[in-house]
Design a protein around this motif. Structure first.
Motif, PDB file in Angstrom:
ATOM      1  N   UNK A 262      -3.558   8.781 -17.283  1.00 41.57           N
ATOM      2  CA  UNK A 262      -3.756   7.902 -18.436  1.00 41.57           C
ATOM      3  C   UNK A 262      -4.573   6.651 -18.126  1.00 41.57           C
ATOM      4  N   UNK A 263      -4.523   6.163 -16.895  1.00 44.26           N
ATOM      5  CA  UNK A 263      -5.186   4.884 -16.606  1.00 44.26           C
ATOM      6  C   UNK A 263      -6.465   5.025 -15.788  1.00 44.26           C
TER       7      UNK A 263
ATOM      8  N   UNK B  21      -3.096   0.360 -14.124  1.00 42.50           N
ATOM      9  CA  UNK B  21      -1.890   1.098 -13.763  1.00 42.50           C
ATOM     10  C   UNK B  21      -0.672   0.188 -13.671  1.00 42.50           C
ATOM     11  N   UNK B  22      -0.820  -0.998 -13.073  1.00 42.74           N
ATOM     12  CA  UNK B  22       0.367  -1.863 -12.970  1.00 42.74           C
ATOM     13  C   UNK B  22       0.782  -2.399 -14.336  1.00 42.74           C
ATOM     14  N   UNK B  23      -0.185  -2.650 -15.210  1.00 38.27           N
ATOM     15  CA  UNK B  23       0.163  -3.134 -16.546  1.00 38.27           C
ATOM     16  C   UNK B  23       0.924  -2.071 -17.334  1.00 38.27           C
ATOM     17  N   UNK B  24       0.464  -0.815 -17.231  1.00 37.98           N
ATOM     18  CA  UNK B  24       1.168   0.259 -17.928  1.00 37.98           C
ATOM     19  C   UNK B  24       2.514   0.547 -17.266  1.00 37.98           C
TER      20      UNK B  24
ATOM     21  N   UNK C 128     -10.893  11.307   3.552  1.00 41.77           N
ATOM     22  CA  UNK C 128      -9.871  10.643   4.378  1.00 41.77           C
ATOM     23  C   UNK C 128      -9.689   9.199   3.948  1.00 41.77           C
ATOM     24  N   UNK C 129     -10.798   8.546   3.616  1.00 45.75           N
ATOM     25  CA  UNK C 129     -10.728   7.150   3.192  1.00 45.75           C
ATOM     26  C   UNK C 129     -10.201   7.032   1.769  1.00 45.75           C
ATOM     27  N   UNK C 130     -10.402   8.065   0.969  1.00 51.57           N
ATOM     28  CA  UNK C 130     -10.011   8.007  -0.439  1.00 51.57           C
ATOM     29  C   UNK C 130      -8.500   8.064  -0.634  1.00 51.57           C
ATOM     30  N   UNK C 131      -7.818   8.958   0.093  1.00 49.72           N
ATOM     31  CA  UNK C 131      -6.376   9.130  -0.109  1.00 49.72           C
ATOM     32  C   UNK C 131      -5.573   7.855   0.171  1.00 49.72           C
ATOM     33  N   UNK C 132      -5.812   7.142   1.289  1.00 47.39           N
ATOM     34  CA  UNK C 132      -5.033   5.907   1.518  1.00 47.39           C
ATOM     35  C   UNK C 132      -5.285   4.833   0.466  1.00 47.39           C
ATOM     36  N   UNK C 133      -6.497   4.760  -0.068  1.00 47.49           N
ATOM     37  CA  UNK C 133      -6.752   3.800  -1.143  1.00 47.49           C
ATOM     38  C   UNK C 133      -5.851   4.105  -2.335  1.00 47.49           C
ATOM     39  N   UNK C 134      -5.734   5.395  -2.654  1.00 52.06           N
ATOM     40  CA  UNK C 134      -4.858   5.800  -3.760  1.00 52.06           C
ATOM     41  C   UNK C 134      -3.408   5.450  -3.447  1.00 52.06           C
ATOM     42  N   UNK C 135      -2.987   5.690  -2.209  1.00 52.94           N
ATOM     43  CA  UNK C 135      -1.613   5.345  -1.816  1.00 52.94           C
ATOM     44  C   UNK C 135      -1.361   3.858  -2.012  1.00 52.94           C
ATOM     45  N   UNK C 136      -2.361   3.037  -1.697  1.00 52.65           N
ATOM     46  CA  UNK C 136      -2.233   1.594  -1.902  1.00 52.65           C
ATOM     47  C   UNK C 136      -2.087   1.230  -3.364  1.00 52.65           C
ATOM     48  N   UNK C 137      -2.880   1.861  -4.222  1.00 54.64           N
ATOM     49  CA  UNK C 137      -2.766   1.605  -5.673  1.00 54.64           C
ATOM     50  C   UNK C 137      -1.387   2.009  -6.172  1.00 54.64           C
ATOM     51  N   UNK C 138      -0.887   3.154  -5.706  1.00 54.78           N
ATOM     52  CA  UNK C 138       0.439   3.611  -6.140  1.00 54.78           C
ATOM     53  C   UNK C 138       1.534   2.659  -5.649  1.00 54.78           C
ATOM     54  N   UNK C 139       1.331   2.062  -4.483  1.00 51.09           N
ATOM     55  CA  UNK C 139       2.302   1.080  -3.983  1.00 51.09           C
ATOM     56  C   UNK C 139       2.362  -0.134  -4.910  1.00 51.09           C
ATOM     57  N   UNK C 140       1.226  -0.562  -5.441  1.00 50.09           N
ATOM     58  CA  UNK C 140       1.209  -1.674  -6.401  1.00 50.09           C
ATOM     59  C   UNK C 140       1.997  -1.307  -7.660  1.00 50.09           C
ATOM     60  N   UNK C 141       1.817  -0.039  -8.106  1.00 54.56           N
ATOM     61  CA  UNK C 141       2.515   0.409  -9.317  1.00 54.56           C
ATOM     62  C   UNK C 141       4.017   0.469  -9.103  1.00 54.56           C
TER      63      UNK C 141
END
Length: 641
Positions: free
Chosen positions: A417-418, A454-457, A386-399
């Motif tokens: 890739x990243x 991820x944001x750099x790529x 449960x804690x893992x999925x929102x962290x990923x959503x946050x990373x994707x928001x940065x991308x």
């Protein structure tokens, strides 16, 4: 089948959707007083009047399908009564009504709801130094450097601004001082109570804190001296309350997944079928259609991004038996703990794409995930996938902030890739490389998400080529399976070469399987690609005693062959693992390939991989030569002495 956001054939989509629909295997449901009602074209403006006339509280127009409405009762927690059955019968006979489908109630559970007892970033938030998954300096006995590398993304100027993430859960405390400034009220809705205010229902045990905790991980504001900091602390968060009722329905799931797809960029789901090690279940018809519409039409055609927690069934379960986590349309996220090991509740499967972090194994009070809690409070005890999925959503928001043109498939490619192995280690499943050199693990996927990478790529990313779908072959003959004798089947394919739907570079691969067994939980299924990458499609589930249902056209999915050339011979191996002798029958194996006809970056990866192999072999030869010279010198010295 589902094509790219701008392409794809209608025939292919229907084939894929039918396969997924046939694959849904559910536990016996309960009758409800919720109806899917289709009205004739001239009667749609009368929906509310029609609903109240026939004993329902109101009607809500559905965004998916023509003339579809949700007729719901005054008290959404009640099951169907004899009176409501009569109401339905009268409704069915009304001339304005084209069709009525009663909504079956089924179970969905929140995931991870359990208790657990050198970068310069200055934040005033009191829990920031305890958010080891953001910047790991060794807090709570963790491994320094094992984190999401958000600091690099922040320093590049990306904080999630302009991106909206929806938390599909039990509600959000949108009055929380660490969430209020980032709360997107216009994109929020309560599908449990059918109103625009997804505030959590009070319980003495604070059971409905799940969504608020997830929301804080994504969008908790920075530098306000409250709680901690979200991964994308300038993103907007929407609350979609849909878990807090005694049963789930297809309408509620589909409505949640398709809510405001032109405003919401990312949907985060930390729930799914029961993680009891014996359930095989997935999305129903409306939810499948809503999800397909989302990836094809959401975000202006770029596709909605669905992030899913892979499951908390531990070694007793397999997330390929969860049709949400194993869907090609979702990004399935597993978790690691703060020292790089697997969490005890982690499920493994070949469909997991990447990992983030959750609580540690030790009873260190600061080893959990620090985030917002109900009624303005903070917590250090959020946990599970449960804690893992929102962290990923946050990373994707940065991308997405770095490149708003990213499609839903771009996000999957970027994750592959990243993501990094970093210091993750799994005692059971080894890290391996697939046929093009991409490193993966059966539990962690392609590794832990790297926000900076991820944001750099993303900044330089070009949208991936059109996606195609090929039915590579099908075996329909019955093959008996017995303990001690594995069944080996092969499909030789040209991956539809010479046809419009030729697949040269793989993304997802599905093995649609029908198999029965005297004990389903002892079945194991492996599949090997032409480039020798072995995927464990189904591991042993010791708690699954099913002897009747088996798997009926179930689409087991692997992401381990990403980027490979699918042409050649695929091998499937089906057997039993367990103490007692078992028998079964494999009735179907259909191989479905999904990917592109061109992918230049994969070619570059192959060249880099081959270069590294050549270099490593050269280094091995040099080491052997050095050792030989050393042995000769020692021999000469000993003779001279």
């Amino acid at each position: 089948m589902c094509g790219s956001p701008r392409h794809g054939t209608a025939v292919g989509f229907i084939v894929l959707l039918n396969a997924l629909l046939l694959a849904t295997q559910a536990a016996e449901g309960v009758s409800t007083d919720h109806l899917l009602v289709q009205l004739h074209e001239g009667a749609q403006d009368e929906a509310h009047q029609l609903a109240t006339q026939h004993g329902f509280h109101s009607a809500r127009k559905l965004s998916f399908g023509e003339g579809l409405f949700h007729f719901y009762p005054q008290d959404t927690s009640k099951r169907r009564s004899k009176r409501s059955a009569r109401n339905r019968q009268r409704l069915q006979k009304d001339r304005r009504v084209k069709n009525v489908v009663e909504q079956e109630g089924f179970d969905r559970q929140k995931r991870g709801y359990r208790d657990i007892n050198d970068i310069e970033v200055n934040m005033s938030d009191p829990l920031f130094t305890k958010q080891w998954y953001l910047i790991n300096t060794g807090q709570a006995d963790g491994t320094p450097g094992l984190d999401l590398n958000v600091a690099e993304a922040w320093q590049l100027g990306y904080t999630g601004k302009g991106v909206t993430v929806a938390i599909m859960d039990d509600g959000i405390d949108y009055l929380h001082p660490d969430l209020a400034s980032n709360y997107n009220a216009d994109a929020s809705y309560d599908f449990s109570s059918n109103d625009p205010f997804p505030f959590p229902r009070y319980t003495d045990d604070w059971f409905n804190s799940h969504g608020t905790r997830c929301a804080g991980e994504v969008s908790a504001a920075a530098n306000n001296n409250i709680c901690g900091v979200g991964v994308a602390y300038n993103s907007k968060v929407a609350g979609i309350r849909m878990l807090d009722q005694p049963f789930m329905t297809d309408i509620i799931e589909a409505s949640s997944i398709s809510h405001m797809p032109q405003v919401i960029d990312i949907y985060s789901a930390s729930w799914g079928p029961t993680d009891d090690g014996k359930t095989v279940d997935g999305p129903r018809e409306l939810t499948l259609q809503a999800m397909a519409d989302g990836v094809n039409k959401g975000r202006g055609g770029k596709g909605s991004i669905y992030v899913w927690a892979s499951g908390d069934g531990g070694s007793y379960d397999d997330c390929n038996c969860d049709g949400y986590a194993s869907s090609m349309w979702t990004i399935s996220i597993n978790s690691a703990i703060n020292d790089g090991r697997t969490a005890l509740y982690d499920e493994s499967c070949s469909s997991t794409l990447a990992s983030t972090f959750s609580n540690g194994r030790k009873r260190n009070p600061e080893a959990g995930v620090a985030t917002t809690d109900l009624y303005g409070n903070c917590t250090l005890r959020h946990s599970g996938t449960s804690a893992a999925a929102p962290e990923a959503a946050g990373v994707f928001a940065l991308a997405i902030e770095a490149n708003p043109d990213l499609t839903w498939r771009d996000m999957q490619h970027l994750s592959v890739l990243t993501s990094k192995r970093n210091q993750l280690h799994d005692e059971v499943h080894q890290w391996r490389r697939n046929g093009v050199g991409l490193e993966f693990n059966h539990l962690f996927g392609y590794g832990v998400l790297d926000a900076g990478g991820m944001v750099k790529m993303s900044k330089e990313w070009k949208t991936v080529p059109e996606r195609f779908h090929c039915i590579a072959g099908s075996i329909q003959d019955v093959h008996k399976v017995q303990s001690g004798n594995k069944v080996l089947l092969t499909i030789n394919t040209d991956a539809c070469q010479g046809k419009d739907n030729f697949v040269r570079y793989l993304e997802h691969v599905q093995a649609v399987v029908t198999v029965n067994a005297s004990r389903r939980g002892d079945l194991t299924i492996n599949m090997t690609s032409p480039m020798a990458t072995k995927s464990l499609l189904l591991s042993r589930r010791p708690r699954d005693d099913d002897a009747k249902v088996g798997f009926d056209k179930w689409p087991f999915m692997t992401s381990h062959t990403w980027g490979e050339d699918p042409r050649g011979t695929w091998v499937m191996e089906v057997g039993f693992q367990g103490d007692e002798p078992q028998r079964g029958a494999l009735k179907e194996w259909t191989l479905m390939l999904h990917g592109t006809q061109s992918a230049p970056y994969i070619d570059q990866i192959v060249r880099d991989y081959q270069s590294k192999l050549a270099m490593s072999k050269k280094e091995e030869l040099e080491e052997e030569l050095d050792e030989a010279v050393e042995r000769s010198l020692k021999s000469l010295l000993s003779k001279n002495n």
